[in-house]
Scaffold this active site. Structure first.
Site, short mmCIF file in Angstrom:
data_model
loop_
_atom_site.label_atom_id
_atom_site.label_comp_id
_atom_site.label_asym_id
_atom_site.label_seq_id
_atom_site.Cartn_x
_atom_site.Cartn_y
_atom_site.Cartn_z
N ARG A 89 0.63 -1.01 0.24
CA ARG A 89 -0.51 0.38 -0.39
C ARG A 89 1.04 0.79 0.10
O ARG A 89 1.80 1.21 0.74
CB ARG A 89 -0.93 -0.48 1.14
N THR A 93 -1.37 7.18 -0.26
CA THR A 93 -2.78 7.05 -0.63
C THR A 93 -3.44 6.29 -0.25
O THR A 93 -4.72 6.09 -0.83
CB THR A 93 -2.68 7.24 -2.04
N ASP A 187 0.07 -1.25 12.60
CA ASP A 187 0.90 -2.07 11.28
C ASP A 187 1.03 -3.54 11.58
O ASP A 187 1.82 -3.49 12.24
CB ASP A 187 1.66 -0.65 10.59
N ASP A 190 4.37 -4.50 10.40
CA ASP A 190 6.02 -3.86 11.41
C ASP A 190 5.93 -4.27 12.86
O ASP A 190 7.44 -4.10 13.16
CB ASP A 190 5.23 -2.42 11.33
C1 PRP Z 1 -0.40 -4.15 4.74
C2 PRP Z 1 -1.67 -5.34 4.85
C3 PRP Z 1 -2.49 -5.57 4.12
C4 PRP Z 1 -3.16 -3.85 3.32
C5 PRP Z 1 -4.28 -3.77 4.32
O1 PRP Z 1 0.37 -4.41 4.33
O2 PRP Z 1 -0.92 -6.58 5.62
O3 PRP Z 1 -1.64 -6.05 2.56
O4 PRP Z 1 -2.07 -3.06 3.80
O5 PRP Z 1 -4.53 -1.84 3.62
P1 PRP Z 1 -5.57 -2.40 2.64
O6 PRP Z 1 -6.86 -3.44 2.26
O7 PRP Z 1 -6.49 -1.12 2.38
O8 PRP Z 1 -5.43 -3.04 0.68
P2 PRP Z 1 0.99 -3.70 3.66
O9 PRP Z 1 1.34 -2.93 2.05
O10 PRP Z 1 1.16 -2.08 4.82
O11 PRP Z 1 2.42 -3.97 3.79
P3 PRP Z 1 3.10 -4.56 4.28
O12 PRP Z 1 2.31 -6.32 4.60
O13 PRP Z 1 4.50 -4.58 4.26
O14 PRP Z 1 3.27 -4.31 7.09
N1 URA Z 2 -2.25 -2.25 7.03
C1 URA Z 2 -2.06 -2.76 8.24
O1 URA Z 2 -0.95 -3.21 8.64
N2 URA Z 2 -2.75 -2.25 9.24
C2 URA Z 2 -4.14 -1.54 9.29
O2 URA Z 2 -4.87 -1.51 9.95
C3 URA Z 2 -4.63 -1.22 7.26
C4 URA Z 2 -3.36 -1.43 7.00
#
Ligand code: PRP
Ligand code: URA
Length: 196
Positions: A89, A93, A187, A190
């Site tokens: 993501r 945005t 998150d 993280d």
């Molecule tokens: C997070 C999570 C999902 C996404 C959810 O990943 O693991 O993949 O955000 O958000 P959405 O439903 O609005 O798309 P992120 O892109 O933050 O990456 P990460 O897995 O590296 O934490």
């Molecule tokens: N990704 C996360 O890890 N947490 C949230 O709340 C949304 C997206």
């Protein structure tokens, strides 16, 4: 769930208790696979009318956070094949971007457990499902296994993919202005991988 939602939980406990919930979710997901009747004879020489799954499955994790769910699947399905799709993501945005995908060659013939712990807008998971459908996976054979979803994300997913099945631990109240789930857990990636 209370422990992993708590902002004061240590990383070790976050990983430990997330893994416990993930294991339960994966086990529950497997209950959604179709079975056929199967008779076995017990050591007592008595027939038992049971069931067996005769199809084939694979996991697909949405990197990075979805990778945290792979071990839970491996623990219950020996030699399971796992495809990976890297979708991130945009932090500004909240729009998902597809960077990479590598799936089992015969994925079109398999049931897919799609792994991602967080469903916020649903953008990342929907992009991943598009990749799966392009690879020939049948929509009704996708089980999305997830820890926490927003109501908006779950509804958007089911509107776009009505035959999809979602196995989740909790549906939360909504999202904040940055599209983070509320109350949520912050998150996930993280906290699980220690990159806060
Ligand atoms: C997070 C999570 C999902 C996404 C959810 O990943 O693991 O993949 O955000 O958000 P959405 O439903 O609005 O798309 P992120 O892109 O933050 O990456 P990460 O897995 O590296 O934490
Ligand atoms: N990704 C996360 O890890 N947490 C949230 O709340 C949304 C997206």
């Amino acid at each position: 769930m209370t422990i992993i939602r708590d902002q004061n939980t240590s990383r070790g406990d976050f990983v430990f208790y997330s893994d416990r919930v993930i294991r339960l979710l994966v086990e529950e997901g497997l209950n959604y696979l179709p079975v056929v009747n199967k008779e076995v004879i017990t050591p007592m020489g008595v027939p038992f009318q049971g069931v067996a799954f005769e199809g084939r499955i694979c996991g697909v994790s949405i990197m990075r956070a979805g990778e945290s769910m792979e071990q839970g699947l491996r623990d219950v399905c020996t030699s399971v094949r796992i495809g990976k799709v890297l979708i991130q993501r945009d932090e500004r945005t909240a729009q998902p971007k597809l960077y990479y995908s590598k799936l089992p060659k015969d994925i079109a013939d398999r049931w897919v457990l799609l792994l991602d712990p967080m469903l916020a807008t649903g953008g990342s998971a929907m992009k991943c499902i598009e990749v799966l459908l392009e690879a020939g996976v049948k929509e009704e054979r996708i089980l999305f296994v997830n820890l926490i979803c927003s109501p908006e994300g779950a509804l958007a997913m089911l509107k776009m993919f009505p035959k999809l099945q979602i196995i989740t631990a909790e549906i939360d109240e909504g999202m904040d202005e940055n599209k983070f789930i509320l109350p949520g857990l912050g998150d996930f990636g993280d906290r699980y991988f220690g990159t806060e």
